[in-house]
Motif scaffolding. Structure first.
Motif, PDB file in Angstrom:
ATOM      1  N   ILE A  13     -12.360   0.482  16.328  1.00  0.00           N
ATOM      2  CA  ILE A  13     -12.665   1.042  17.596  1.00  0.00           C
ATOM      3  C   ILE A  13     -14.177   2.248  17.631  1.00  0.00           C
ATOM      4  O   ILE A  13     -14.412   2.545  18.659  1.00  0.00           O
ATOM      5  N   LEU A  14     -13.837   2.996  16.249  1.00  0.00           N
ATOM      6  CA  LEU A  14     -14.406   4.052  15.373  1.00  0.00           C
ATOM      7  C   LEU A  14     -15.982   4.002  15.778  1.00  0.00           C
ATOM      8  O   LEU A  14     -17.195   4.633  16.704  1.00  0.00           O
ATOM      9  N   PRO A  15     -17.199   2.526  15.722  1.00  0.00           N
ATOM     10  CA  PRO A  15     -18.110   2.423  16.001  1.00  0.00           C
ATOM     11  C   PRO A  15     -18.200   2.547  16.821  1.00  0.00           C
ATOM     12  O   PRO A  15     -19.324   1.912  17.245  1.00  0.00           O
ATOM     13  N   ASP A  16     -17.524   1.628  17.818  1.00  0.00           N
ATOM     14  CA  ASP A  16     -17.570   0.906  19.030  1.00  0.00           C
ATOM     15  C   ASP A  16     -17.956   2.885  20.223  1.00  0.00           C
ATOM     16  O   ASP A  16     -19.058   2.563  21.233  1.00  0.00           O
ATOM     17  N   ARG A  17     -17.697   4.017  20.131  1.00  0.00           N
ATOM     18  CA  ARG A  17     -17.616   4.641  20.223  1.00  0.00           C
ATOM     19  C   ARG A  17     -18.318   5.736  19.614  1.00  0.00           C
ATOM     20  O   ARG A  17     -18.808   7.122  19.464  1.00  0.00           O
ATOM     21  N   LYS A  18     -19.183   5.355  18.805  1.00  0.00           N
ATOM     22  CA  LYS A  18     -20.752   6.046  18.259  1.00  0.00           C
ATOM     23  C   LYS A  18     -20.631   6.574  17.782  1.00  0.00           C
ATOM     24  O   LYS A  18     -21.366   7.251  17.490  1.00  0.00           O
ATOM     25  N   LEU A  19     -19.940   6.934  16.917  1.00  0.00           N
ATOM     26  CA  LEU A  19     -18.938   8.345  16.135  1.00  0.00           C
ATOM     27  C   LEU A  19     -20.029   7.981  14.346  1.00  0.00           C
ATOM     28  O   LEU A  19     -19.952   6.538  13.750  1.00  0.00           O
ATOM     29  N   PRO A  20     -20.597   8.733  13.912  1.00  0.00           N
ATOM     30  CA  PRO A  20     -21.008   8.699  12.678  1.00  0.00           C
ATOM     31  C   PRO A  20     -20.136   8.413  12.014  1.00  0.00           C
ATOM     32  O   PRO A  20     -18.770   8.798  11.658  1.00  0.00           O
ATOM     33  N   TYR A  27     -11.630  11.176  11.146  1.00  0.00           N
ATOM     34  CA  TYR A  27     -10.670  10.706  12.876  1.00  0.00           C
ATOM     35  C   TYR A  27      -9.355  10.044  12.216  1.00  0.00           C
ATOM     36  O   TYR A  27      -8.287   9.789  12.720  1.00  0.00           O
ATOM     37  N   THR A  28      -9.201   9.470  11.337  1.00  0.00           N
ATOM     38  CA  THR A  28      -9.111   8.373  10.432  1.00  0.00           C
ATOM     39  C   THR A  28      -8.248   8.814   9.680  1.00  0.00           C
ATOM     40  O   THR A  28      -6.675   8.615   9.697  1.00  0.00           O
ATOM     41  N   LYS A  29      -8.284  10.164   9.732  1.00  0.00           N
ATOM     42  CA  LYS A  29      -7.509  11.538   7.802  1.00  0.00           C
ATOM     43  C   LYS A  29      -6.856  12.148   9.173  1.00  0.00           C
ATOM     44  O   LYS A  29      -5.406  11.810   9.133  1.00  0.00           O
ATOM     45  N   TRP A  30      -7.151  12.328  10.485  1.00  0.00           N
ATOM     46  CA  TRP A  30      -5.355  12.978  11.299  1.00  0.00           C
ATOM     47  C   TRP A  30      -5.048  11.903  11.939  1.00  0.00           C
ATOM     48  O   TRP A  30      -4.015  12.811  11.919  1.00  0.00           O
ATOM     49  N   LEU A  31      -4.778  10.830  11.911  1.00  0.00           N
ATOM     50  CA  LEU A  31      -4.026   9.534  12.619  1.00  0.00           C
ATOM     51  C   LEU A  31      -3.294   9.641  11.353  1.00  0.00           C
ATOM     52  O   LEU A  31      -1.781   9.196  11.490  1.00  0.00           O
ATOM     53  N   ARG A  32      -3.264   9.261  10.158  1.00  0.00           N
ATOM     54  CA  ARG A  32      -2.645   9.341   9.208  1.00  0.00           C
ATOM     55  C   ARG A  32      -1.837  10.545   8.927  1.00  0.00           C
ATOM     56  O   ARG A  32      -0.407  10.467   9.368  1.00  0.00           O
TER      57      ARG A  32
END
Length: 80
Positions: A13-20, A27-32
């Motif tokens: 979903i991250l690329p769908d949000r147009k995030l660099p 964001y993946t680090k924070w989720l972990r």
């Protein structure tokens, strides 16, 4: 450690949000970190009340407001 299925869905979903790319990593680090926190302290990571507990822990550990906002955004994506 994040379950593989959750990790796969989140990173899709991250690329769908147009995030660099660098932000996607953060964001993946924070989720972990959130997932590990919830399991360590026996909170359900899939309910939003756990987020406020995690953010309180970040404040306690002197994480910057910017870092807290990154974590909040990342975990918000999980709830979406």
């Amino acid at each position: 450690m994040l379950p593989n299925e959750l990790y796969q869905k989140f990173t899709q979903i991250l690329p769908d949000r147009k995030l660099p790319k660098p932000e996607q990593y953060l964001y993946t680090k924070w989720l972990r970190y959130y997932w590990d926190f919830c399991h360590k302290y026996h909170h359900n990571p899939l309910i939003p009340t756990s987020l406020s507990l995690f953010l309180s822990k970040l404040q306690e550990k002197k994480q910057s407001v910017q870092q807290q906002n990154q974590a909040k955004f990342a975990i918000g994506l999980l709830y979406d």
